[in-house]
Design a protein around this motif. Structure first.
Motif, mmCIF file in Angstrom:
data_model
loop_
_atom_site.group_PDB
_atom_site.id
_atom_site.type_symbol
_atom_site.label_atom_id
_atom_site.label_comp_id
_atom_site.label_asym_id
_atom_site.label_seq_id
_atom_site.Cartn_x
_atom_site.Cartn_y
_atom_site.Cartn_z
ATOM 1 N N ASP A 9 0.799 -1.225 0.000
ATOM 2 C CA ASP A 9 0.000 0.000 0.000
ATOM 3 C C ASP A 9 0.831 1.274 0.000
ATOM 4 N N ARG A 10 2.111 1.162 -0.344
ATOM 5 C CA ARG A 10 2.958 2.339 -0.440
ATOM 6 C C ARG A 10 3.576 2.395 -1.835
ATOM 7 N N TRP A 11 3.535 3.584 -2.422
ATOM 8 C CA TRP A 11 4.130 3.775 -3.734
ATOM 9 C C TRP A 11 5.604 4.128 -3.586
ATOM 10 N N TRP A 12 6.429 3.492 -4.405
ATOM 11 C CA TRP A 12 7.859 3.779 -4.424
ATOM 12 C C TRP A 12 8.266 4.193 -5.831
ATOM 13 N N ALA A 13 9.233 5.073 -5.924
ATOM 14 C CA ALA A 13 9.767 5.489 -7.211
ATOM 15 C C ALA A 13 11.281 5.358 -7.195
ATOM 16 N N ALA A 14 11.832 4.866 -8.296
ATOM 17 C CA ALA A 14 13.275 4.871 -8.511
ATOM 18 C C ALA A 14 13.531 5.714 -9.750
ATOM 19 N N PHE A 15 14.545 6.555 -9.717
ATOM 20 C CA PHE A 15 14.776 7.454 -10.841
ATOM 21 C C PHE A 15 16.255 7.808 -10.938
ATOM 22 N N GLN A 16 16.638 8.310 -12.106
ATOM 23 C CA GLN A 16 18.002 8.760 -12.315
ATOM 24 C C GLN A 16 18.054 10.277 -12.199
ATOM 25 N N SER A 17 19.176 10.786 -11.722
ATOM 26 C CA SER A 17 19.325 12.233 -11.575
ATOM 27 C C SER A 17 20.794 12.616 -11.711
ATOM 28 N N TYR A 18 21.006 13.840 -12.187
ATOM 29 C CA TYR A 18 22.361 14.388 -12.332
ATOM 30 C C TYR A 18 22.648 15.403 -11.231
ATOM 31 N N ARG A 19 21.853 15.391 -10.176
ATOM 32 C CA ARG A 19 21.954 16.419 -9.136
ATOM 33 C C ARG A 19 23.298 16.421 -8.421
ATOM 34 N N SER A 20 24.023 15.301 -8.434
ATOM 35 C CA SER A 20 25.326 15.224 -7.767
ATOM 36 C C SER A 20 26.480 15.552 -8.707
ATOM 37 N N GLY A 21 26.157 15.877 -9.970
ATOM 38 C CA GLY A 21 27.195 16.110 -10.959
ATOM 39 C C GLY A 21 27.553 14.863 -11.740
ATOM 40 N N ASN A 22 26.803 13.801 -11.516
ATOM 41 C CA ASN A 22 26.996 12.534 -12.233
ATOM 42 C C ASN A 22 25.657 11.810 -12.258
ATOM 43 N N ASP A 34 11.656 8.938 2.843
ATOM 44 C CA ASP A 34 12.634 7.873 2.580
ATOM 45 C C ASP A 34 13.408 8.107 1.290
ATOM 46 N N PHE A 35 13.734 9.355 1.022
ATOM 47 C CA PHE A 35 14.555 9.683 -0.146
ATOM 48 C C PHE A 35 15.982 9.191 0.092
ATOM 49 N N ALA A 36 16.564 8.532 -0.901
ATOM 50 C CA ALA A 36 17.918 8.019 -0.724
ATOM 51 C C ALA A 36 18.627 7.897 -2.062
ATOM 52 N N GLN A 37 19.916 8.202 -2.071
ATOM 53 C CA GLN A 37 20.759 7.931 -3.230
ATOM 54 C C GLN A 37 21.249 6.493 -3.126
ATOM 55 N N LEU A 38 21.111 5.721 -4.218
ATOM 56 C CA LEU A 38 21.420 4.301 -4.181
ATOM 57 C C LEU A 38 22.757 3.941 -4.817
ATOM 58 N N THR A 39 23.203 4.710 -5.803
ATOM 59 C CA THR A 39 24.481 4.421 -6.451
ATOM 60 C C THR A 39 25.452 5.579 -6.225
ATOM 61 N N PHE A 40 26.746 5.233 -6.123
ATOM 62 C CA PHE A 40 27.789 6.211 -5.864
ATOM 63 C C PHE A 40 29.019 5.848 -6.705
ATOM 64 N N HIS A 41 28.830 5.785 -7.996
ATOM 65 C CA HIS A 41 29.901 5.334 -8.883
ATOM 66 C C HIS A 41 30.249 6.445 -9.871
ATOM 67 N N PRO A 42 31.524 6.624 -10.208
ATOM 68 C CA PRO A 42 31.879 7.682 -11.162
ATOM 69 C C PRO A 42 31.338 7.457 -12.570
ATOM 70 N N ALA A 43 30.957 6.231 -12.896
ATOM 71 C CA ALA A 43 30.335 5.952 -14.192
ATOM 72 C C ALA A 43 28.874 6.394 -14.152
ATOM 73 N N ALA A 44 28.200 6.339 -15.295
ATOM 74 C CA ALA A 44 26.790 6.716 -15.380
ATOM 75 C C ALA A 44 25.907 5.530 -15.016
ATOM 76 N N ASP A 45 25.025 5.703 -14.027
ATOM 77 C CA ASP A 45 24.030 4.703 -13.643
ATOM 78 C C ASP A 45 22.656 5.276 -13.968
ATOM 79 N N THR A 46 21.905 4.611 -14.858
ATOM 80 C CA THR A 46 20.661 5.171 -15.391
ATOM 81 C C THR A 46 19.605 4.082 -15.582
ATOM 82 N N GLN A 47 18.422 4.499 -16.039
ATOM 83 C CA GLN A 47 17.312 3.631 -16.443
ATOM 84 C C GLN A 47 16.909 2.615 -15.357
ATOM 85 N N PRO A 48 16.656 3.045 -14.119
ATOM 86 C CA PRO A 48 16.263 2.102 -13.079
ATOM 87 C C PRO A 48 14.863 1.534 -13.314
ATOM 88 N N ARG A 49 14.701 0.249 -13.031
ATOM 89 C CA ARG A 49 13.408 -0.417 -13.143
ATOM 90 C C ARG A 49 13.182 -1.280 -11.902
#
Length: 206
Positions: A9-22, A34-49
């Motif tokens: 009964d709770r909606w969750w969203a996963a999304f990509q963002s460039y807010r950190s400069g990557n 419950d906002f959280a950054q999930l990846t911390f890699h210098p490469a590009a992490d995108t298209q979460p499903r």
């Protein structure tokens, strides 16, 4: 670009963002908590499903040199590379039971002939569902008269269990006949659901 799913009964969203400069992947509940950054890699992490149970996330990363499909826990832990291909694997989508991931190999945006693949998450076995025995630049094929299928943007339908996707067929330089197709993840020929040549003449939607 992101994904939304409901869990307990709770909606969750996963999304990509460039807010950190990557390009990184984030998650948040539908109410903004419950906002959280999930990846911390210098490469590009995108298209979460998100998978149906909101326990895992499939995503695309260039951390090994070129875009490949990865999965991680919904909290960002245990990131694992799933595909190993010298070109490009993108546009992941989960099966309704979370046991498989469909994706596009060599998406049309990069100028290559493209296919829809499906992978078993447990053992990594992959199957090309729309194989037309052509590999390489579709522009080269057009110039010599060959017309490959450009298959991309797969989406799994929970109601009928089929994978729906866009198919573009080159009709000349930068011109395409477009249709919506579906294919059984167990294999077999794709079938046309709708001819979009009239509503989207000569266009390829990204």
């Amino acid at each position: 670009l992101g994904d939304v799913y409901k869990r307990q009964d709770r909606w969750w969203a996963a999304f990509q963002s460039y807010r950190s400069g990557n390009w990184e992947i984030y998650r948040v509940r539908g109410n903004g908590n419950d906002f959280a950054q999930l990846t911390f890699h210098p490469a590009a992490d995108t298209q979460p499903r998100l998978n149906v149970g909101v326990t895992a996330i499939a995503f695309v990363s260039t951390r090994d040199g070129n875009p490949e499909i990865y999965r991680m826990n919904a909290d960002g832990g245990n990131a694992l590379r799933l595909t190993t291909h010298p070109l490009t694997d993108t546009q992941p989508t989960w099966s309704p039971d979370s046991t498989q991931i469909a994706f596009s190999e060599n998406p049309i945006q990069l100028g290559y002939e493209s296919d829809i693949w499906v992978m078993n998450v447990a053992d990594g076995a992959i199957t090309d569902l729309t194989q037309d025995n052509l590999t390489g630049s579709w522009q080269t094929f057009v110039s010599d008269g060959t017309m490959p299928n450009l298959d991309y943007l797969p989406a799994w339908n929970e109601k009928d269990g089929m994978i729906y996707f866009w198919r573009g067929v080159p009709t000349g330089q930068q011109k395409f006949g477009l249709s919506l197709q579906r294919v059984d993840p167990k294999g077999g020929e794709a079938t046309q659901v709708a001819d979009l040549a009239t509503s989207l003449p000569g266009q390829i939607p990204y």
